[in-house]
Design an enzyme around this catalytic site. Structure first.
Site, PDB file in Angstrom:
ATOM      1  N   TYR A 110      40.659  43.104  46.984  1.00 56.82           N
ATOM      2  CA  TYR A 110      39.620  43.578  46.071  1.00 56.82           C
ATOM      3  C   TYR A 110      38.527  45.094  46.586  1.00 56.82           C
ATOM      4  O   TYR A 110      39.163  45.305  47.686  1.00 56.82           O
ATOM      5  CB  TYR A 110      38.176  42.185  46.242  1.00 56.82           C
ATOM      6  CG  TYR A 110      38.590  40.392  45.327  1.00 56.82           C
ATOM      7  CD1 TYR A 110      38.610  41.103  44.647  1.00 56.82           C
ATOM      8  CD2 TYR A 110      38.734  40.144  45.785  1.00 56.82           C
ATOM      9  CE1 TYR A 110      38.622  40.005  43.587  1.00 56.82           C
ATOM     10  CE2 TYR A 110      38.901  39.066  45.726  1.00 56.82           C
ATOM     11  CZ  TYR A 110      38.882  38.950  43.711  1.00 56.82           C
ATOM     12  OH  TYR A 110      38.946  37.330  43.908  1.00 56.82           O
ATOM     13  N   TYR A 149      45.371  35.414  48.624  1.00 56.71           N
ATOM     14  CA  TYR A 149      44.359  35.981  49.140  1.00 56.71           C
ATOM     15  C   TYR A 149      44.182  35.114  50.636  1.00 56.71           C
ATOM     16  O   TYR A 149      43.718  33.581  49.903  1.00 56.71           O
ATOM     17  CB  TYR A 149      43.997  37.307  49.342  1.00 56.71           C
ATOM     18  CG  TYR A 149      42.538  36.508  48.292  1.00 56.71           C
ATOM     19  CD1 TYR A 149      41.465  35.960  48.608  1.00 56.71           C
ATOM     20  CD2 TYR A 149      42.269  36.921  46.677  1.00 56.71           C
ATOM     21  CE1 TYR A 149      40.254  35.728  48.146  1.00 56.71           C
ATOM     22  CE2 TYR A 149      41.380  36.415  45.999  1.00 56.71           C
ATOM     23  CZ  TYR A 149      40.605  35.421  46.315  1.00 56.71           C
ATOM     24  OH  TYR A 149      38.956  35.363  45.770  1.00 56.71           O
ATOM     25  N   HIS A 164      38.739  37.111  38.137  1.00 54.70           N
ATOM     26  CA  HIS A 164      36.988  36.742  37.637  1.00 54.70           C
ATOM     27  C   HIS A 164      37.066  36.999  36.028  1.00 54.70           C
ATOM     28  O   HIS A 164      37.573  38.359  35.811  1.00 54.70           O
ATOM     29  CB  HIS A 164      36.605  36.568  38.283  1.00 54.70           C
ATOM     30  CG  HIS A 164      36.454  36.542  39.844  1.00 54.70           C
ATOM     31  ND1 HIS A 164      36.243  35.560  40.900  1.00 54.70           N
ATOM     32  CD2 HIS A 164      37.896  36.181  41.103  1.00 54.70           C
ATOM     33  CE1 HIS A 164      36.786  35.195  41.562  1.00 54.70           C
ATOM     34  NE2 HIS A 164      37.692  35.369  42.106  1.00 54.70           N
TER      35      HIS A 164
HETATM   36 FE   LIG Z   1      38.609  36.058  43.777  1.00 54.41          FE
END
Ligand SMILES: [Fe+2]
Length: 239
Positions: A110, A149, A164
């Site tokens: 991220y 991940y 998300h």
């Molecule tokens: Fe996530």
């Protein structure tokens, strides 16, 4: 003087089936225990909350639905389009809702200071989209497929590729947060978040549908997904 007639609409939203929603503390997902209060009172929202601060779509910058790169520079990874339909309990489009989407890059990282994993950042991948739905209630995101991940402190639990979503209603207290999964991913069957939803139908509703490769643009795979914001078939809320 004309008499004003007050029309009261029947309360048509049925209660949720608990099997369609995850428990507040997901076994094996340490962080859900940290952020769950020991006691919780659910207070129904009233008119003052629903008419409260609103207009998030005007206050916050719109990031657009195309996050597959920055300018001319394309992000690394498999180019995909995600056709999202936002609907209410009757299947009608939800208009004027601010939808935010965020995801890991193709390497599973991220673009956020909290993510300190070893996987590399991609300077050409912004990682987040923000769009307000029009009268169709539909958004077509152009992005890259996220990588899976490992979850820290989880004894090698790997998240499958997922997106998300946060959907805001008219006021900032009217908000739904959920995730979208990709079909055919081996890690789906082991994901503690997806498995925390007891109902198999409700789990299936969290997985997007892949369109045949003969449909859509030449350079991207296309997925279709639906988020139901309320009602008995409401999409499971996943942090
Ligand atoms: Fe996530």
């Amino acid at each position: 003087m004309t008499e004003v007639q007050v029309v009261r609409l029947p309360h048509i939203v049925e209660p949720l089936d608990p099997a369609t929603q995850p428990p507040r503390v997901i076994p094996g997902y340490v962080q859900t225990g940290w952020r769950t209060p020991e006691k919780l009172w659910r207070r129904p929202l009233t008119r003052s909350e629903f008419t409260g601060p609103s207009g998030q779509g005007r206050r916050l910058a719109q990031l657009g639905a195309d996050i597959a790169g920055r300018g001319e520079r394309q992000a690394l990874g498999q180019l995909i389009h995600v056709r999202l339909a936002l609907v209410d309990e009757d299947g009608s489009p939800v208009t004027g809702a601010m939808v935010e989407m965020w995801q890991a890059n193709a390497a599973g990282r991220y673009a956020h200071p909290n993510d300190t994993e070893h996987a590399p950042l991609d300077p050409n991948f912004p990682g987040a989209a923000r769009v307000v739905t029009d009268e169709s209630g539909r958004i077509e995101f152009r992005t890259i497929k996220p990588g899976g991940y490992p979850v820290p402190d989880s004894r090698r639990w790997w998240r499958p590729p997922h997106l998300h979503f946060s959907v805001w209603g008219r006021s900032f207290l009217s908000r739904m947060v959920t995730q979208m999964f990709f079909p055919g991913e081996p890690l789906n069957a082991q994901d503690r978040i997806l498995l925390s939803v007891a109902s198999s139908d409700a789990r299936e509703a969290l997985v997007a549908r892949a369109l045949p490769t003969t449909e859509g643009p030449d350079d991207a795979l296309v997925y279709e997904h639906r988020i139901v914001v309320r009602g008995r078939r409401a999409t499971a809320e996943l942090d």
